[in-house]
Design a protein around this motif. Sequence first.
Motif, PDB file in Angstrom:
ATOM      1  N   VAL A  58       0.850  -1.205   0.000  1.00 56.06           N
ATOM      2  CA  VAL A  58       0.000   0.000   0.000  1.00 56.06           C
ATOM      3  C   VAL A  58       0.878   1.244   0.000  1.00 56.06           C
ATOM      4  O   VAL A  58       0.607   2.208  -0.728  1.00 56.06           O
ATOM      5  N   ILE A  59       1.936   1.233   0.780  1.00 58.64           N
ATOM      6  CA  ILE A  59       2.859   2.370   0.827  1.00 58.64           C
ATOM      7  C   ILE A  59       3.487   2.598  -0.548  1.00 58.64           C
ATOM      8  O   ILE A  59       3.587   3.734  -1.017  1.00 58.64           O
ATOM      9  N   THR A  60       3.872   1.520  -1.204  1.00 57.52           N
ATOM     10  CA  THR A  60       4.433   1.622  -2.558  1.00 57.52           C
ATOM     11  C   THR A  60       3.419   2.255  -3.509  1.00 57.52           C
ATOM     12  O   THR A  60       3.770   3.123  -4.322  1.00 57.52           O
ATOM     13  N   GLN A  61       2.169   1.855  -3.404  1.00 57.43           N
ATOM     14  CA  GLN A  61       1.123   2.409  -4.265  1.00 57.43           C
ATOM     15  C   GLN A  61       0.899   3.896  -3.983  1.00 57.43           C
ATOM     16  O   GLN A  61       0.721   4.694  -4.908  1.00 57.43           O
ATOM     17  N   ILE A  62       0.922   4.286  -2.720  1.00 56.73           N
ATOM     18  CA  ILE A  62       0.765   5.703  -2.365  1.00 56.73           C
ATOM     19  C   ILE A  62       1.915   6.508  -2.958  1.00 56.73           C
ATOM     20  O   ILE A  62       1.703   7.591  -3.520  1.00 56.73           O
ATOM     21  N   ARG A  63       3.123   5.988  -2.856  1.00 61.78           N
ATOM     22  CA  ARG A  63       4.290   6.685  -3.427  1.00 61.78           C
ATOM     23  C   ARG A  63       4.158   6.838  -4.946  1.00 61.78           C
ATOM     24  O   ARG A  63       4.454   7.897  -5.495  1.00 61.78           O
ATOM     25  N   LYS A  64       3.716   5.793  -5.631  1.00 63.39           N
ATOM     26  CA  LYS A  64       3.497   5.866  -7.081  1.00 63.39           C
ATOM     27  C   LYS A  64       2.454   6.918  -7.418  1.00 63.39           C
ATOM     28  O   LYS A  64       2.605   7.681  -8.373  1.00 63.39           O
ATOM     29  N   ASN A  65       1.409   6.953  -6.624  1.00 69.01           N
ATOM     30  CA  ASN A  65       0.335   7.920  -6.811  1.00 69.01           C
ATOM     31  C   ASN A  65       0.868   9.351  -6.683  1.00 69.01           C
ATOM     32  O   ASN A  65       0.530  10.228  -7.488  1.00 69.01           O
ATOM     33  N   ILE A  66       1.704   9.579  -5.688  1.00 61.64           N
ATOM     34  CA  ILE A  66       2.299  10.906  -5.488  1.00 61.64           C
ATOM     35  C   ILE A  66       3.127  11.304  -6.705  1.00 61.64           C
ATOM     36  O   ILE A  66       3.025  12.434  -7.194  1.00 61.64           O
ATOM     37  N   ALA A  87       8.941   4.442   7.320  1.00 60.71           N
ATOM     38  CA  ALA A  87       8.563   3.047   7.071  1.00 60.71           C
ATOM     39  C   ALA A  87       9.539   2.394   6.101  1.00 60.71           C
ATOM     40  O   ALA A  87       9.944   1.244   6.306  1.00 60.71           O
ATOM     41  N   ASP A  88       9.946   3.115   5.059  1.00 62.60           N
ATOM     42  CA  ASP A  88      10.906   2.580   4.091  1.00 62.60           C
ATOM     43  C   ASP A  88      12.238   2.253   4.762  1.00 62.60           C
ATOM     44  O   ASP A  88      12.837   1.211   4.504  1.00 62.60           O
ATOM     45  N   THR A  89      12.702   3.152   5.618  1.00 55.06           N
ATOM     46  CA  THR A  89      13.956   2.941   6.334  1.00 55.06           C
ATOM     47  C   THR A  89      13.896   1.671   7.174  1.00 55.06           C
ATOM     48  O   THR A  89      14.863   0.915   7.258  1.00 55.06           O
ATOM     49  N   GLU A  90      12.748   1.424   7.767  1.00 61.95           N
ATOM     50  CA  GLU A  90      12.555   0.242   8.614  1.00 61.95           C
ATOM     51  C   GLU A  90      12.163  -0.991   7.798  1.00 61.95           C
ATOM     52  O   GLU A  90      11.978  -2.064   8.364  1.00 61.95           O
ATOM     53  N   GLN A  91      11.982  -0.814   6.489  1.00 61.29           N
ATOM     54  CA  GLN A  91      11.512  -1.888   5.606  1.00 61.29           C
ATOM     55  C   GLN A  91      10.264  -2.527   6.208  1.00 61.29           C
ATOM     56  O   GLN A  91      10.183  -3.734   6.417  1.00 61.29           O
ATOM     57  N   SER A  92       9.289  -1.665   6.451  1.00 55.77           N
ATOM     58  CA  SER A  92       8.113  -2.088   7.183  1.00 55.77           C
ATOM     59  C   SER A  92       6.864  -1.357   6.683  1.00 55.77           C
ATOM     60  O   SER A  92       6.963  -0.397   5.928  1.00 55.77           O
TER      61      SER A  92
END
Length: 99
Positions: A58-66, A87-92
């Motif tokens: 979901v985080i990846t999708q939000i980033r793509k959307n941005i 979250a990316d830094t924590e790979q989570s």
Amino acid sequence: MLDFYILKDDQAKPNYPEHAALKFAGEIDDVTFSNLQNKGIIDSRFGYYSDFRWETAVITQIRKNILQKEMQNDTDVQQLIQILETADTEQSGLIAYGD
């Protein structure tokens, strides 16, 4: 405030973050959250006053959307990006608790 905490994708959802010793990732106020939904960055199925979880997909999708909307420099989006970067830094993933 809507508080975000780090939560691994395979980790069970705790009822309360303070009981699980989750790492705080950041927070967003109701106006910013509403702006992000109105701008189409956060899906309307997520409610400010409800608890929800964003797995890494979901985080990846939000980033793509941005990126697709070219909104990286928007002040509301920048607040969200800081949380996503944690979250990316924590790979989570993230879990949000609204109050």
